[in-house]
Design a protein around this motif. Structure first.
Motif, short mmCIF file in Angstrom:
data_model
loop_
_atom_site.label_atom_id
_atom_site.label_comp_id
_atom_site.label_asym_id
_atom_site.label_seq_id
_atom_site.Cartn_x
_atom_site.Cartn_y
_atom_site.Cartn_z
N ARG A 142 0.83 -1.22 0.00
CA ARG A 142 0.00 0.00 0.00
C ARG A 142 0.86 1.26 0.00
NH1 ARG A 142 -3.12 -2.59 3.86
NH2 ARG A 142 -2.07 -1.50 5.56
N ASP A 143 1.88 1.27 0.86
CA ASP A 143 2.69 2.48 1.04
C ASP A 143 3.48 2.86 -0.22
OD1 ASP A 143 1.77 2.53 3.60
OD2 ASP A 143 3.66 1.94 4.56
N PHE A 144 3.83 1.88 -1.05
CA PHE A 144 4.68 2.17 -2.22
C PHE A 144 3.96 1.89 -3.53
CE2 PHE A 144 7.65 1.63 1.28
CZ PHE A 144 8.54 2.69 1.09
N ARG A 145 2.63 1.93 -3.50
CA ARG A 145 1.85 1.63 -4.71
C ARG A 145 2.35 2.42 -5.91
NH1 ARG A 145 -2.34 -1.33 -4.89
NH2 ARG A 145 -2.73 -1.21 -2.67
N GLY A 146 2.52 1.74 -7.03
CA GLY A 146 2.95 2.43 -8.26
C GLY A 146 4.45 2.68 -8.33
N GLN A 147 5.20 2.25 -7.28
CA GLN A 147 6.65 2.49 -7.29
C GLN A 147 7.38 1.15 -7.17
OE1 GLN A 147 7.86 5.85 -4.67
NE2 GLN A 147 5.76 5.72 -3.92
N SER A 148 8.68 1.19 -7.33
CA SER A 148 9.46 -0.03 -7.10
C SER A 148 10.28 0.13 -5.82
CB SER A 148 10.37 -0.33 -8.29
OG SER A 148 11.20 0.77 -8.54
N VAL A 149 10.65 -0.99 -5.24
CA VAL A 149 11.42 -0.96 -3.99
C VAL A 149 12.63 -1.87 -4.10
CG1 VAL A 149 9.41 -0.47 -2.51
CG2 VAL A 149 10.08 -2.84 -2.91
N ILE A 150 13.63 -1.59 -3.28
CA ILE A 150 14.77 -2.51 -3.15
C ILE A 150 14.85 -2.95 -1.69
CG2 ILE A 150 16.39 -0.53 -3.09
CD1 ILE A 150 18.52 -2.57 -4.17
N PHE A 151 14.80 -4.27 -1.50
CA PHE A 151 14.95 -4.83 -0.16
C PHE A 151 16.44 -5.06 0.08
CE2 PHE A 151 10.74 -6.37 -1.49
CZ PHE A 151 9.97 -5.96 -0.41
N VAL A 152 16.96 -4.50 1.16
CA VAL A 152 18.36 -4.73 1.52
C VAL A 152 18.38 -5.53 2.81
CG1 VAL A 152 20.57 -3.69 2.12
CG2 VAL A 152 19.12 -2.60 0.38
N GLY A 153 18.81 -6.78 2.72
CA GLY A 153 18.83 -7.66 3.89
C GLY A 153 20.18 -7.63 4.57
N VAL A 154 20.15 -7.74 5.89
CA VAL A 154 21.39 -7.81 6.66
C VAL A 154 21.69 -9.29 6.92
CG1 VAL A 154 22.61 -7.03 8.72
CG2 VAL A 154 20.79 -5.60 7.74
N LEU A 155 22.81 -9.75 6.35
CA LEU A 155 23.19 -11.16 6.49
C LEU A 155 23.63 -11.44 7.92
CD1 LEU A 155 25.24 -11.55 3.19
CD2 LEU A 155 22.98 -12.52 3.69
N LYS A 156 23.43 -12.67 8.45
CA LYS A 156 22.64 -13.69 7.78
C LYS A 156 21.22 -13.76 8.35
CE LYS A 156 26.48 -16.00 8.73
NZ LYS A 156 27.55 -16.67 9.19
N GLY A 157 21.06 -13.12 9.50
CA GLY A 157 19.82 -13.27 10.27
C GLY A 157 18.55 -12.89 9.53
N ALA A 158 18.64 -11.91 8.59
CA ALA A 158 17.43 -11.39 7.95
C ALA A 158 17.04 -12.18 6.70
CB ALA A 158 17.61 -9.92 7.59
N ALA A 159 17.85 -13.19 6.32
CA ALA A 159 17.63 -13.86 5.04
C ALA A 159 16.25 -14.50 4.96
CB ALA A 159 18.72 -14.90 4.81
N ILE A 160 15.82 -15.16 6.02
CA ILE A 160 14.54 -15.88 5.98
C ILE A 160 13.37 -14.90 6.02
CG2 ILE A 160 13.08 -17.48 7.31
CD1 ILE A 160 15.62 -19.10 7.84
N PHE A 161 13.47 -13.90 6.88
CA PHE A 161 12.42 -12.86 6.95
C PHE A 161 12.30 -12.16 5.60
CE2 PHE A 161 11.49 -8.35 8.64
CZ PHE A 161 10.13 -8.51 8.51
N LEU A 162 13.43 -11.80 5.00
CA LEU A 162 13.38 -11.09 3.71
C LEU A 162 12.70 -11.94 2.65
CD1 LEU A 162 16.05 -8.86 2.07
CD2 LEU A 162 14.93 -10.61 0.70
N GLN A 180 5.33 -11.43 -0.02
CA GLN A 180 4.02 -10.88 0.37
C GLN A 180 3.86 -9.45 -0.13
OE1 GLN A 180 1.67 -12.68 1.90
NE2 GLN A 180 3.03 -14.46 1.92
N VAL A 181 4.82 -8.97 -0.89
CA VAL A 181 4.77 -7.60 -1.41
C VAL A 181 4.54 -7.67 -2.92
CG1 VAL A 181 6.16 -5.51 -1.81
CG2 VAL A 181 6.26 -6.67 0.41
N SER A 182 3.43 -7.06 -3.37
CA SER A 182 3.13 -7.10 -4.80
C SER A 182 3.59 -5.80 -5.45
CB SER A 182 1.63 -7.27 -5.06
OG SER A 182 1.10 -8.19 -4.16
N LEU A 183 4.88 -5.65 -5.57
CA LEU A 183 5.48 -4.46 -6.20
C LEU A 183 6.67 -4.93 -7.02
CD1 LEU A 183 5.78 -2.08 -3.09
CD2 LEU A 183 4.08 -1.84 -4.92
N ASP A 184 7.06 -4.11 -7.98
CA ASP A 184 8.29 -4.35 -8.70
C ASP A 184 9.44 -4.21 -7.69
OD1 ASP A 184 10.05 -4.54 -10.94
OD2 ASP A 184 10.37 -2.38 -10.74
#
Ligand code: IMP
Ligand code: MG
Length: 190
Positions: free
Chosen positions: A31-51, A57-61
């Motif tokens: 919802r917050d980024f509708r019509g835009q694209s995002v880049i997910f930056v994960g912090v290794l290694k702990g965030a890999a599964i959450f990311l 679950q995010v329907s965006l480019d």
């Protein structure tokens, strides 16, 4: 003979509870980024599964990147610390072990982290990423332990606020183990 301690695992957040909440966070980001694209930056290694769960679950480019950090200068063991903090307490001296592969200039950056604890690591990483002058910068942390905060930090997306206990599973480790547990568990009797 010295007593042999066997760590015990107690489920704090079940895989169903985590899945539901990650779905809600994904919908919020969509919802917050509708019509835009995002880049997910994960912090290794702990965030890999959450990311990997959150991004689905995010329907965006979107694109992914990862950075690696390691904190050095661990505190000496506090034997009487019931939560076993000494095992992971850092002094906030953070070193980059893997840099970004892409430039973040003019991008919508979502920094994905497993847990927000003292805030020292995320403060360091936030400053580093914001130097790229992204279009927007927000933090998604699955867990938050506000009682441990040493430096103020604002995460726009937080999965769960938890008490000051040591947790493992769903990416989080104790001495590199337990990352593959599907539930988030409290590690007791450390
Ligand atoms: P801080 O916010 O700089 O103190 O550090 C956050 C990092 O400490 C996280 O990315 C984890 O790697 C680690 N950490 C903090 N609390 C826990 C915990 O309860 N279990 C596992 N790792 C933790
Ligand atoms: Mg981590």
């Amino acid at each position: 003979m010295p007593e042999v301690k066997i760590p015990e695992l107690k489920v704090l957040l079940s895989r169903e509870t985590i899945g539901r909440r990650v779905g809600e966070l994904g919908a919020e980001i969509t919802r917050d980024f509708r019509g835009q694209s995002v880049i997910f930056v994960g912090v290794l290694k702990g965030a890999a599964i959450f990311l990997s769960d959150l991004a689905r679950q995010v329907s965006l480019d979107s694109t992914f990147d990862f950075i690696g950090v390691s904190s050095y200068g661990n505190r000496p063991t506090a034997k009487d610390d019931p939560a076993g903090h000494a095992a992971w307490d850092s002094l906030g001296e953070v070193r980059l072990t893997k840099d970004l592969d892409q430039s973040l200039g003019d991008r919508n950056v979502i920094l994905v982290e497993d847990i927000l604890d003292t805030g020292l690591t995320l403060n360091y990483i936030s400053r580093l990423l914001q130097a790229h002058q992204p279009r927007s910068f927000s933090i998604a942390a699955l867990l938050d332990k506000p009682s441990r905060r040493q430096q103020p930090i604002e995460a726009r997306y937080i999965g769960f606020t938890i008490p000051d206990v040591f947790v493992v599973g769903y990416g989080l480790d104790y001495a590199e183990r337990y990352r593959n547990l599907p539930d988030i568990c409290v590690l007791e009797n450390l």
